[in-house]
Design a protein around this motif. Structure first.
Motif, mmCIF file in Angstrom:
data_model
loop_
_atom_site.group_PDB
_atom_site.id
_atom_site.type_symbol
_atom_site.label_atom_id
_atom_site.label_comp_id
_atom_site.label_asym_id
_atom_site.label_seq_id
_atom_site.Cartn_x
_atom_site.Cartn_y
_atom_site.Cartn_z
ATOM 1 N N VAL A 115 -6.703 22.830 11.055
ATOM 2 C CA VAL A 115 -7.239 24.167 11.271
ATOM 3 C C VAL A 115 -6.954 25.087 10.089
ATOM 4 C CG1 VAL A 115 -5.195 25.063 12.462
ATOM 5 C CG2 VAL A 115 -7.455 26.000 12.987
ATOM 6 N N ILE A 138 -7.421 18.825 16.426
ATOM 7 C CA ILE A 138 -7.366 20.280 16.332
ATOM 8 C C ILE A 138 -7.446 20.902 17.725
ATOM 9 C CG2 ILE A 138 -8.553 22.330 15.449
ATOM 10 C CD1 ILE A 138 -9.420 20.746 13.068
ATOM 11 N N GLU A 140 -8.404 23.440 20.626
ATOM 12 C CA GLU A 140 -9.677 24.102 20.881
ATOM 13 C C GLU A 140 -9.642 25.589 20.547
ATOM 14 O OE1 GLU A 140 -11.590 24.619 24.970
ATOM 15 O OE2 GLU A 140 -12.548 22.792 24.214
ATOM 16 N N PHE A 143 -9.742 26.068 16.897
ATOM 17 C CA PHE A 143 -11.084 25.738 16.416
ATOM 18 C C PHE A 143 -12.004 26.940 16.590
ATOM 19 C CE2 PHE A 143 -14.817 22.564 16.855
ATOM 20 C CZ PHE A 143 -15.113 22.717 15.518
ATOM 21 N N VAL A 158 -18.793 17.125 15.102
ATOM 22 C CA VAL A 158 -17.439 17.172 15.651
ATOM 23 C C VAL A 158 -17.169 15.929 16.488
ATOM 24 C CG1 VAL A 158 -17.248 19.693 15.686
ATOM 25 C CG2 VAL A 158 -18.272 18.492 17.636
#
Length: 297
Positions: A115, A138, A140, A143, A158
């Motif tokens: 991230v 990563i 959520e 993100f 993704v």
């Protein structure tokens, strides 16, 4: 009658020929050179194009050469630099050399990009329209925080866990995505996953889902995504294609699927009882044919 040779004429011709032969890549027309270099991959550009000569260096610094940054194959990136490098180091070098931050349109991140890398990219590549992020680790919420910085994003690749998340898809609907890709995952993509994707991403024109998926999921994409032009479902493992799917997919410009698996090129050997699909005749069949050939020369 022999004609006398004009020595001056010979000298001029020889000099002209020598001049033509001496011209090299560094003498190419700048526009032509730029056109060539702009077609090279990121790996080729960072391999040392800038060090060939001053004209190549000048052309390679043009932002048009760096509209697509593909750093997905990190082993190849390290090989080009002939050393172990980090993602921030590579990005810094590229942007310092090319000064193309505002011109980069597509970015393919390496598998380990986290991230922090994503936030750094968002700050330095403000006009990005396509992002490929294969890292499934990563969080959520992190993100989401990074994605908010990409104001012009129209394409995203993704992990399947993200791609079927209601929270993420509901957030992405405000980006009006036209291109979407899911990276291969062990989980199967079912009909209800497809319905969620179609609901939140109705404007998709290109969809790549090389993952395991059901026949009903494929039909859902074909029926609900009316503007779809490109569909890649090449990752399925079971025979799911039927005439209904082929008929509905005929409207697409591109339809990528396992024709070999569904058109009989992958067969089950009935001679020896083997139950695994093979792309070539089973060994027992070949041995039988050889014996027949030897018996009947």
């Amino acid at each position: 009658m022999n004609r006398p040779i004009n020595p001056n004429s010979t000298a001029v011709t020889s000099t002209s020929a020598s001049s033509r032969l001496s011209k090299g890549w560094n003498d190419l027309n700048p526009d032509l050179l730029l056109s060539i270099l702009s077609r090279l991959s990121t790996l080729d550009l960072i391999a040392g194009v800038y060090a060939v000569c001053s004209s190549w260096r000048s052309a390679a610094r043009d932002p048009v050469c760096w509209r697509i940054l593909d750093l997905s194959d990190w082993d190849a990136v390290n090989a080009r630099f002939r050393a172990l490098v980090s993602f921030p180091q590579v990005l810094n070098r590229i942007l310092a050399f090319s000064r193309a931050g505002a011109s980069v349109e597509k970015l393919y991140l390496p598998p380990f990009a986290d991230v922090q890398d994503l936030i750094s990219v968002a700050d330095r590549l403000p006009n990005l329209i396509y992002l490929s992020l294969p890292n499934p680790e990563i969080q959520e919420d992190e993100f989401f925080l990074a994605l908010k910085k990409f104001r012009f994003l129209t394409g995203l690749a993704v992990d399947q866990n993200f791609g079927t998340s209601v929270n993420l898809l509901s957030f992405l609907q405000y980006h009006c995505l036209t291109e979407f890709k899911l990276f291969e995952h062990e989980a199967r993509l079912e009909h209800h996953h497809a319905m969620i994707m179609c609901h939140y991403l109705p404007n998709l024109k290109k969809l790549e889902i090389p993952v395991r998926l059901s026949r009903q999921a494929i039909l859902t994409f074909l029926e609900e995504l009316h503007g779809l032009e490109y569909l890649d479902i090449s990752g399925y493992q079971d025979s799911v294609i039927n005439n209904e799917i082929l008929e509905k997919a005929s409207r697409l410009k591109v339809f990528v699927w396992h024709s070999g698996r569904d058109l009989g090129e992958f067969v089950v050997c009935s001679n020896c009882g083997g139950n695994e699909s093979v792309a070539e005749p089973c060994q027992c069949v070949l041995e039988e044919k050889i014996m027949e050939w030897l018996a009947n020369p």
